[in-house]
Design an enzyme around this catalytic site. Structure first.
Site, PDB file in Angstrom:
ATOM      1  N   GLU A 295       0.821  -1.207   0.000  1.00 44.93           N
ATOM      2  CA  GLU A 295       0.000   0.000   0.000  1.00 44.93           C
ATOM      3  C   GLU A 295       0.857   1.260   0.000  1.00 44.93           C
ATOM      4  OE1 GLU A 295      -2.408  -0.858   3.487  1.00 44.93           O
ATOM      5  OE2 GLU A 295      -3.883  -1.910   2.248  1.00 44.93           O
ATOM      6  N   ASP A 374      -8.234  -9.209   3.298  1.00 42.93           N
ATOM      7  CA  ASP A 374      -8.079  -8.200   4.353  1.00 42.93           C
ATOM      8  C   ASP A 374      -9.218  -8.227   5.374  1.00 42.93           C
ATOM      9  OD1 ASP A 374      -7.025  -6.093   5.753  1.00 42.93           O
ATOM     10  OD2 ASP A 374      -7.583  -4.558   4.300  1.00 42.93           O
ATOM     11  N   GLU A 402     -12.538  -3.293  12.003  1.00 39.33           N
ATOM     12  CA  GLU A 402     -12.394  -2.425  10.834  1.00 39.33           C
ATOM     13  C   GLU A 402     -13.477  -2.651   9.770  1.00 39.33           C
ATOM     14  OE1 GLU A 402      -8.546  -2.659   8.976  1.00 39.33           O
ATOM     15  OE2 GLU A 402      -9.226  -1.598   7.177  1.00 39.33           O
TER      16      GLU A 402
END
Ligand SMILES: *[C@@H]1O[C@H](CO)[C@@H](O)[C@H](O)[C@H]1NC(C)=O
Ligand SMILES: *[C@@H]1O[C@H](CO)[C@@H](O)[C@H](O)[C@H]1NC(C)=O
Ligand SMILES: *[C@@H]1O[C@H](CO)[C@@H](O)[C@H](O)[C@H]1NC(C)=O
Ligand SMILES: *[C@@H]1O[C@H](CO)[C@@H](O)[C@H](O)[C@H]1NC(C)=O
Ligand SMILES: *[C@@H]1O[C@H](CO)[C@@H](O)[C@H](O)[C@H]1NC(C)=O
Ligand SMILES: *[C@@H]1O[C@H](CO)[C@@H](O)[C@H](O)[C@H]1NC(C)=O
Ligand SMILES: *[C@@H]1O[C@H](CO)[C@@H](O)[C@H](O)[C@H]1NC(C)=O
Ligand SMILES: *[C@@H]1O[C@H](CO)[C@@H](O)[C@H](O)[C@H]1NC(C)=O
Ligand SMILES: *[C@@H]1O[C@H](CO)[C@@H](O)[C@H](O)[C@H]1NC(C)=O
Length: 834
Positions: A295, A374, A402
């Site tokens: 990322e 993820d 998340e």
């Protein structure tokens, strides 16, 4: 009389339940008075920073709470019955033999409550502290029977990761500001850190990475290194070792070198130097966590070096100090081409790491997220677990929710983790459970274990929600022993957190155990992933955001079909990354379990599942079922009124009511989206058909105007209304055409992160409800500043008497960027939810 007043005062004081004591409340236990307790505590170490000394203090505190008795503590044997806590060595020195000694592994303990002595003996100091917490957990739960057993950890590494930034914010943190950093530096006051370490020790966590994996190199300045020493000193008495995340480019960006090439001798020397310096301040530092070439983060690939070259550079620096390098496998290119059918982010980890197996130094552990993408609501285990044979590994889990409701939704994760940990990956055709791979057992590795991203903050609830703490508790207990059942762990946590009431136990167990399946159903089922906004805040619905970008969290949904073709025969080949037995199961659409169908296969919406339903009808039904389950949570909780202290009761009730509204937002957004895309109607005629609703845009607007919402499917009828001015109130009104009767009136509106709009709803000028758009205060974290699936929410006013022909009016007063947005009002007859 005096005594009564004193008692009442005491009760009030101890019942200020703000969550800060978590599961270490040591509340009085009814049957405790009849239990014979040794008269004193012997802690076989008198040094105040010893975990054994801390264990003595903890025993004293816990016994006082549970039994109401004040025991004295000494560090020497006086020959009378006692609660003795110490290491094997100290115990033998004082008492002679200890025959179970050989059964204890590193960090393990022996607990015996037989006879008139309680013996708590650790293989090391940390183990002794774990044993003391175990004993206190037992008595706090009213478990007074005599026991004698050894308990050893499943794996040596049991860490938590905190994604705290130096400015005091926390990436994906939902419980307030950082307890470790403020304004660029380590905090001066380390009390909070010590309290957290105590919590971690009670669930046998032995290491903590305190800063974000997207690391800031200024953590390495002198003032911060001194701060690290302070934090480590505060946590050491609890057996929790501190570690840090590093930024790969630090030698250049912070150290002033011209390069950060891991094969450059100056770079190596720079890392060795700074590492030595940190170890001077933190002699027992656990090690480093590295996120490289992921990322946009710098890493060895920048210099065409391998990831192993990068990891080994750090490994060599910490080796002389006994440190470990946790190297994240979360390496992928976030700019892959969507147009290429064979591209697949899920392949990245095996692609990057398979040829490096055996090339990592001994003190490197590759830290692998549980699934290949993820932290989604459901993923198969990462195939990297069965690929790496000559490399130590750890599993990365996420306590911070998340993608799973960000602590605003109750989602108990024990069952999700359990499925992954017990998954048999059949490496070489032999039993190869994920838990036995990362523990080091399956491939005979010396190191390994688990790490969970936790992200506690300064909020007294630690995670922002009382109920979310079951996840932290379960993580620690399962890291120590993955064989435990998630519902048993949950029930221990309930007794410790809320006491012994049977109804409380029943309700919290029930809603918690239903919560993950419900969340999966109303977010993303059949293995399609959590259909959230992956480009923004990972919270509310936005299925379109998955596709047509480089991030690779694709669903490949089009007008006719959906799912990632991960087969070898025609797709990305990802199924082939698993061992042959697993690979052939996933390769074939008929043998792939329904709950991972769309993870591995691209199929028409009309594809029949094993249940006989089509994919699209399953979507519609599951979203309705999941959201309906969530509607039952707050009602069940409400039945506990009076059985739980007001502070926690109200806090949780508020969140569960909020969740019930947001689950409907999810349901409708996802269903509208796929109906719009596929044009296949819902057989049950629910989708796009809401007989109880009146859309705000269809009402008479005064000082309000219609707006299109983005994404379109996060507004009923694709449209909402906002005030035309940002200072003046507006109103929406309508004649009520429903039959006269009593209704629950639900108003769907948008509550932006900034601005506190005010609303007043009336029927024939009789006010029936007022509220403020202040969820930013009540949910405790930033959600979004737009009208979208994150901010869409619902408030319900129950039992409102309505006559046909009455006029409904809502007056909205804008505030800041919040233009009192409204979506619709639902007139729900008793028992209906729409
Ligand atoms: C007592 O604790 C201190 C601090 O942890 C440790 O250094 C020391 O070795 C311990 N002493 C004994 C006899 O275990
Ligand atoms: C440090 O923080 C704790 C808890 O947050 C607080 O009780 C204490 O007063 C603080 N100490 C100082 C010196 O500010
Ligand atoms: C190591 O760090 C010290 C300061 O801590 C500095 O004076 C010295 O030059 C450094 N040496 C190298 C080889 O970077
Ligand atoms: C990178 O390394 C590979 C193999 O070591 C080599 O084939 C390639 O030419 C290198 N690329 C560059 C840009 O140096
Ligand atoms: C904790 O978070 C809640 C929202 O969940 C908020 O209402 C409360 O003020 C916060 N408390 C502290 C001490 O930060
Ligand atoms: C095979 O892949 C192509 C894309 O390359 C796709 O269009 C087609 O639907 C796939 N065929 C099957 C049978 O899945
Ligand atoms: C999908 O939405 C578009 C507008 O965004 C609309 O024109 C179209 O009719 C919708 N299709 C269905 C099947 O709802
Ligand atoms: C209600 O109905 C009356 C009569 O049909 C109409 O004059 C009035 O404008 C309506 N009011 C609203 C708010 O729609
Ligand atoms: C509501 O109040 C307004 C004036 O504030 C008045 O014009 C209107 O007639 C009232 N409507 C009803 C149904 O009482």
């Amino acid at each position: 009389m005096l005594r009564t007043i004193f008692l009442a005062l005491f009760t009030v004081l101890v019942s200020a339940e703000d969550g800060s004591r978590a599961w270490l409340r040591y509340a009085p236990v009814p049957q405790a008075s009849s239990h014979r307790l040794p008269p004193s505590i012997i802690a076989l170490n008198s040094s105040s920073n010893s975990p054994v000394y801390v264990a003595g203090q903890e025993l004293q505190k816990g016994i006082k709470g549970v039994f109401g008795k004040e025991l004295s503590i000494s560090s020497t044997n006086k020959g009378s019955p006692a609660i003795v806590v110490g290491t094997i060595d100290a115990y033998k020195k004082t008492y002679g033999s200890f025959k179970e000694a050989r059964e204890l592994e590193e960090d393990g303990f022996f607990l015996s409550t037989t006879g008139n002595t309680v013996r708590i003996i650790g293989q090391n100091e940390r183990g002794a502290l774990y044993g003391a917490f175990e004993y206190l957990s037992r008595v706090s739960q009213g478990k007074f029977s005599s026991v004698s057993y050894v308990s050893n950890p499943h794996a040596p590494i049991r860490w938590v990761n905190e994604w705290d930034n130096l400015d005091g914010t926390i990436e994906r943190g939902y419980g307030g500001a950082s307890i470790f950093f403020k304004n660029g530096y380590v905090v001066e006051n380390v009390t909070h850190a010590a309290e957290y370490a105590r919590l971690l020790a009670s669930i046998r966590i032995n290491g903590i990475i305190i800063n974000n994996v997207n690391a800031n190199p200024t953590l390495l300045n002198d003032r911060n290194i001194a701060g690290l020493a302070r934090l480590a000193d505060a946590m050491r008495p609890f057996g929790v070792q501190l570690g840090i995340s590093l930024n790969f480019a630090s030698p250049q960006t912070f150290g002033g070198l011209s390069t950060f090439d891991p094969l450059d001798a100056n770079v190596d020397a720079w890392w060795a130097n700074i590492t030595n310096k940190i170890y001077q301040s933190v002699p027992d530092m656990a090690g480093y966590l590295i996120k490289a070439n992921s990322e946009g983060q710098p890493g060895p690939l920048t210099y065409n070096r391998t990831l192993a070259d990068g990891a080994n550079m750090f490994a060599k620096a910490v080796k002389p100090h006994g440190g470990v390098i946790m190297f994240r496998a979360f390496v992928y290119d976030n700019k892959i081409l969507y147009a290429n059918w064979k591209n697949d982010r899920a392949n990245a980890q095996v692609d990057f790491f398979k040829d490096l197996d055996g090339k990592f130094d001994d003190n490197v552990v590759v830290q692998i997220k549980y699934g290949p993408i993820d932290f989604q609501v459901r993923e198969p285990p990462s195939p990297l677990f069965s690929t790496l044979r000559k490399t130590s590994t750890a599993i990365e889990l996420q306590v911070s929710q998340e993608y799973l409701g960000q602590q605003c939704h109750l989602v108990y994760l024990g069952p999700l983790w359990k499925e992954i940990l017990e998954y048999d990956l059949r490496a070489d055709g032999k039993p190869s459970k994920v838990k036995d791979i990362y523990s080091g057992e399956r491939f005979k590795r010396p190191l390994g274990g688990s790490a969970a991203v936790v992200n506690v903050g300064t909020n007294t609830t630690w995670l922002g929600s009382h109920l979310a703490m079951s996840n932290l508790y379960a993580y620690g207990i399962m890291a120590w022993d993955p064989a435990v059942e998630p519902d048993d762990v949950l029930q221990d946590w309930i007794r410790l957190t809320f006491g012994f009431d049977r109804k409380v136990m029943e309700v919290i167990t029930d809603i918690s155990m239903k919560s993950w399946p419900a969340y999966e159903k109303h977010t993303g089922n059949l293995g399609v992933q959590t259909l959230t906004d992956i480009l923004y805040t990972h919270y509310g619905p936005n299925p379109a955001s998955q596709d047509n970008n480089g991030w690779g969290q694709w669903t490949r949904a089009d007008t006719f079909s959906i799912g990632m073709d991960r087969t070898v025969k025609n797709g990305t080949g990802n199924a082939g990354q698993y061992a042959p037995e697993i690979a052939s199961m996933f390769e074939n659409v008929d043998t792939t379990p329904d709950d991972l169908l769309l993870w591995f296969h691209h199929v028409p919406y009309t594809q029949k599942l094993k249940s006989g339903k089509t994919v699209i009808q399953h979507f519609y039904d599951a979203h309705y079922e999941g959201a309906a389950t969530v509607q039952t949570f707050w009602k069940a909780w409400e039945s506990l009124k009076g059985k739980i202290d007001t502070e926690r009761f109200e806090h949780v009730l508020f969140r569960l009511i909020y969740q019930s509204g947001h689950a409907l937002v999810w349901r409708d957004a996802i269903n509208q989206f796929y109906y719009n895309l596929s044009s296949i109607p819902d057989e049950a005629k629910r989708v796009g058909n809401h007989p109880y609703r009146i859309e705000a845009e269809k009402m008479t607007l005064s000082g309000y105007k219609p707006v299109a919402v983005t994404p379109f499917h996060t507004a009923s009828g694709y449209t909402a209304v906002v005030t035309t001015s940002n200072t003046m109130a507006g109103s929406v009104s309508t004649n009520i055409t429903f039959a006269s009767g009593v209704y629950d009136l639900a108003v769907n509106y948008y509550d932006l992160y900034e601005g506190k709009a005010q609303y007043a709803m009336s029927i024939n000028n009789r006010t029936v409800g007022t509220w403020t758009g202040d969820l930013e205060d009540k949910l405790g974290h930033e959600i979004s500043r737009f009208l979208d699936g994150h901010t869409a929410t619902r408030i319900t006013f129950r039992g409102i008497k309505v006559n046909k022909g009455d006029v409904l009016r809502i007056v909205g007063t804008p505030n800041g960027i919040e233009l009192a947005p409204l979506d619709y009002v639902s007139f729900m007859p008793p028992g209906k939810v729409d």
